[in-house]
Design a protein around this motif. Structure first.
Motif, mmCIF file in Angstrom:
data_model
loop_
_atom_site.group_PDB
_atom_site.id
_atom_site.type_symbol
_atom_site.label_atom_id
_atom_site.label_comp_id
_atom_site.label_asym_id
_atom_site.label_seq_id
_atom_site.Cartn_x
_atom_site.Cartn_y
_atom_site.Cartn_z
ATOM 1 N N VAL A 81 0.845 -1.196 0.000
ATOM 2 C CA VAL A 81 0.000 0.000 0.000
ATOM 3 C C VAL A 81 0.880 1.245 0.000
ATOM 4 O O VAL A 81 0.651 2.188 -0.761
ATOM 5 C CB VAL A 81 -0.982 0.006 1.197
ATOM 6 N N ALA A 82 1.908 1.242 0.843
ATOM 7 C CA ALA A 82 2.830 2.384 0.892
ATOM 8 C C ALA A 82 3.571 2.547 -0.434
ATOM 9 O O ALA A 82 3.696 3.662 -0.950
ATOM 10 C CB ALA A 82 3.819 2.207 2.042
ATOM 11 N N ALA A 83 4.045 1.442 -1.005
ATOM 12 C CA ALA A 83 4.779 1.513 -2.268
ATOM 13 C C ALA A 83 3.886 2.018 -3.398
ATOM 14 O O ALA A 83 4.288 2.888 -4.179
ATOM 15 C CB ALA A 83 5.351 0.137 -2.614
ATOM 16 N N THR B 43 3.197 5.686 -3.144
ATOM 17 C CA THR B 43 4.339 6.456 -3.624
ATOM 18 C C THR B 43 4.354 6.493 -5.149
ATOM 19 O O THR B 43 4.569 7.547 -5.751
ATOM 20 C CB THR B 43 5.658 5.862 -3.086
ATOM 21 N N LEU B 44 4.097 5.341 -5.778
ATOM 22 C CA LEU B 44 4.062 5.293 -7.244
ATOM 23 C C LEU B 44 2.950 6.176 -7.810
ATOM 24 O O LEU B 44 3.095 6.727 -8.899
ATOM 25 C CB LEU B 44 3.893 3.854 -7.731
ATOM 26 N N MET B 45 1.873 6.316 -7.058
ATOM 27 C CA MET B 45 0.768 7.177 -7.506
ATOM 28 C C MET B 45 1.270 8.607 -7.723
ATOM 29 O O MET B 45 0.836 9.293 -8.650
ATOM 30 C CB MET B 45 -0.369 7.162 -6.479
ATOM 31 N N GLU C 116 1.467 6.612 6.285
ATOM 32 C CA GLU C 116 0.782 6.955 5.044
ATOM 33 C C GLU C 116 1.647 7.922 4.245
ATOM 34 O O GLU C 116 2.282 8.811 4.792
ATOM 35 C CB GLU C 116 -0.574 7.585 5.371
ATOM 36 N N ARG C 117 1.663 7.727 2.955
ATOM 37 C CA ARG C 117 2.482 8.566 2.085
ATOM 38 C C ARG C 117 1.753 9.864 1.747
ATOM 39 O O ARG C 117 0.561 9.847 1.449
ATOM 40 C CB ARG C 117 2.824 7.839 0.782
ATOM 41 N N PRO C 118 2.486 10.990 1.774
ATOM 42 C CA PRO C 118 1.847 12.260 1.408
ATOM 43 C C PRO C 118 1.633 12.337 -0.102
ATOM 44 O O PRO C 118 2.327 11.673 -0.873
ATOM 45 C CB PRO C 118 2.857 13.310 1.868
#
Length: 169
Positions: A32-34, A37-39, A82-84
């Protein structure tokens, strides 16, 4: 009647099942984190939808796995923060993943996930846990098909050398 007869939910987990449930939960959380980030790196709208699908797939796995672990008193693995959200233009071109690279990564991870889920199913003696992994497997097969289809449509698929039959003279 032995401890492995009757309702699978009444049967104890063996150490392999505990380990694979825990590792799968940690992996889902990491993915989910990866993917989040790719998003931030994706430019293509169809690719962003596919990444969002991947995130939802991993979150669904995570919920099922964590519920099973909680039911059996096993500590839940931690989730990364969670990624910003980031603006793609703020990521320097040399540090940015390209859409074809992201697409290839999604396909690779789907393939690796299928292998891991198959292995997890083979370790289970509890039918309910094996069935849960089978559901995850089926969802990942569907996702992998979507990733392949998108790669072909966008021209991102890197085709290995094709074996062509020699012309008959």
């Amino acid at each position: 009647m032995g401890i492995l007869n009757g309702n699978p939910k009444d049967e104890p987990l063996h150490y392999g099942e505990v380990s694979v449930l825990w590792a799968a939960s940690l992996t889902a959380k990491s993915m989910v984190a990866a993917y989040s980030t790719l998003m931030n790196h994706a430019g293509d709208e169809d690719l962003k939808k596919l990444i969002q699908e991947a995130i939802m797939l991993e979150q669904a796995e995570m919920l099922g796995l964590d519920e099973m672990l909680k039911e059996h008193g096993v500590a839940i693995p931690p989730a990364p923060p969670e990624r910003p959200k980031a603006n793609i233009e703020d990521i320097p071109a040399g540090a940015r993943f390209t859409d074809p690279e992201i697409s290839a990564s999604l396909s690779r991870e789907a393939g690796l996930g299928l292998t891991a889920l198959s292995q997890a199913m083979s370790q289970c003696i509890r039918e309910d846990i094996a069935a849960m992994f089978a559901q995850f497997h089926a969802a990942k097969v569907k996702f992998g098909h979507s990733a392949l289809k998108l790669s072909k449509e966008k021209g991102w698929l890197v085709v290995p050398p094709l074996h062509m039959e020699p012309a008959k003279v």
